[in-house]
Design a protein around this motif. Structure first.
Motif, mmCIF file in Angstrom:
data_model
loop_
_atom_site.group_PDB
_atom_site.id
_atom_site.type_symbol
_atom_site.label_atom_id
_atom_site.label_comp_id
_atom_site.label_asym_id
_atom_site.label_seq_id
_atom_site.Cartn_x
_atom_site.Cartn_y
_atom_site.Cartn_z
ATOM 1 N N ASN A 144 0.855 -1.181 0.000
ATOM 2 C CA ASN A 144 0.000 0.000 0.000
ATOM 3 C C ASN A 144 0.886 1.224 0.000
ATOM 4 O O ASN A 144 1.997 1.191 0.534
ATOM 5 C CB ASN A 144 -0.909 0.034 1.229
ATOM 6 C CG ASN A 144 -2.043 -0.952 1.130
ATOM 7 O OD1 ASN A 144 -2.274 -1.546 0.092
ATOM 8 N ND2 ASN A 144 -2.769 -1.122 2.226
ATOM 9 N N GLY A 145 0.366 2.315 -0.590
ATOM 10 C CA GLY A 145 1.148 3.544 -0.615
ATOM 11 C C GLY A 145 0.254 4.758 -0.708
ATOM 12 O O GLY A 145 -0.937 4.652 -1.009
ATOM 13 N N SER A 146 0.839 5.912 -0.463
ATOM 14 C CA SER A 146 0.125 7.171 -0.525
ATOM 15 C C SER A 146 0.541 7.924 -1.793
ATOM 16 O O SER A 146 1.734 8.022 -2.083
ATOM 17 C CB SER A 146 0.457 7.991 0.725
ATOM 18 O OG SER A 146 -0.149 9.248 0.653
ATOM 19 N N VAL A 151 3.954 7.234 -6.084
ATOM 20 C CA VAL A 151 3.372 6.694 -4.866
ATOM 21 C C VAL A 151 4.478 6.498 -3.840
ATOM 22 O O VAL A 151 5.548 5.969 -4.158
ATOM 23 C CB VAL A 151 2.662 5.345 -5.147
ATOM 24 C CG1 VAL A 151 2.081 4.759 -3.881
ATOM 25 C CG2 VAL A 151 1.581 5.527 -6.192
ATOM 26 N N SER A 152 4.227 6.919 -2.612
ATOM 27 C CA SER A 152 5.177 6.742 -1.518
ATOM 28 C C SER A 152 4.862 5.427 -0.813
ATOM 29 O O SER A 152 3.796 5.264 -0.228
ATOM 30 C CB SER A 152 5.043 7.917 -0.550
ATOM 31 O OG SER A 152 5.893 7.735 0.542
ATOM 32 N N SER A 168 10.141 5.516 3.799
ATOM 33 C CA SER A 168 9.225 5.927 2.738
ATOM 34 C C SER A 168 10.012 6.066 1.431
ATOM 35 O O SER A 168 10.964 6.839 1.354
ATOM 36 C CB SER A 168 8.579 7.261 3.117
ATOM 37 O OG SER A 168 7.684 7.647 2.117
ATOM 38 N N THR A 169 9.579 5.310 0.394
ATOM 39 C CA THR A 169 10.283 5.309 -0.883
ATOM 40 C C THR A 169 9.321 5.705 -1.995
ATOM 41 O O THR A 169 8.262 5.082 -2.155
ATOM 42 C CB THR A 169 10.833 3.888 -1.184
ATOM 43 O OG1 THR A 169 11.595 3.459 -0.059
ATOM 44 C CG2 THR A 169 11.680 3.879 -2.429
ATOM 45 N N PRO A 170 9.676 6.742 -2.788
ATOM 46 C CA PRO A 170 8.804 7.110 -3.911
ATOM 47 C C PRO A 170 8.955 6.129 -5.071
ATOM 48 O O PRO A 170 10.073 5.726 -5.424
ATOM 49 C CB PRO A 170 9.291 8.503 -4.305
ATOM 50 C CG PRO A 170 10.682 8.592 -3.805
ATOM 51 C CD PRO A 170 10.799 7.660 -2.644
#
Length: 177
Positions: free
Chosen positions: A141-143, A156-157, A164-166
């Motif tokens: 899941n990511g933001s 997505v982060s 936290s990785t883009p």
């Protein structure tokens, strides 16, 4: 009197049938000089299904049909008596008011734009949480940090090992949670 655009309220999902019935009645009654275009405002949308890009049409004003016409008693009765028409939008019930030329041009340009450049079916917003369904980060899941509709890509982060990785992803590689 010039032709003006009027909005006709129709049963939802019967917009195309109303358009077809209107065109047939206009031809049968011989009133084509009082009518211009009849339009169901739609735009082309693109969605990813099972890894393939599919195009479909989406109505952006469901339940409404735009009619370019000269309003008089005869044309008003013709439109009102079409099956599945609920009435006109705007003005009084017996004397509807047309939409402004500016509004009509905005709708027509949006229809034209939808034909030339299809939009994604699912719209994403920054800050929204998505699940990755394809690629090396599947089931993470990511933001959403950034949305690029021209390239159909998202940044997505994703939280990997506590950091936290883009990650750059295509629209088809994610789904809303």
């Amino acid at each position: 009197m010039a032709l003006r655009w009027y909005v006709v309220h129709a049963y939802s999902n019967f917009e195309n049938k109303v358009k077809q019935a209107l065109e047939e009645r206009i031809k049968r009654e011989g009133l084509s000089e009082y009518f211009g275009k009849i339009l169901v405002p739609t735009e082309e949308v693109v969605e990813m299904r099972m890894g393939q890009q599919r195009k479909s049409e989406r109505k952006f004003f469901p339940g409404y049909v735009l009619v370019q016409m000269e309003l008089n008693d005869e044309t008003w009765h013709l439109v009102r008596n079409v099956p599945r028409v609920l009435g006109f939008i705007g003005g009084a019930s017996d004397k509807p008011s047309p939409i402004s030329d500016k509004e009509a041009m905005a709708i027509l340009s949006r229809v034209e734009e939808g034909v030339n450049k299809p939009r994604p079916k699912v719209l994403f917003e920054v800050g929204e949480v998505v699940r990755i369904v394809d690629g090396p980060f599947k089931d993470f899941n990511g933001s959403i940090e950034e949305v690029n509709y021209e390239k159909s890509r998202l940044r997505v982060s994703v939280l990997i090992f506590g950091r936290s990785t883009p990650v750059e992803l295509e629209f088809g590689q994610v789904e809303k949670v």
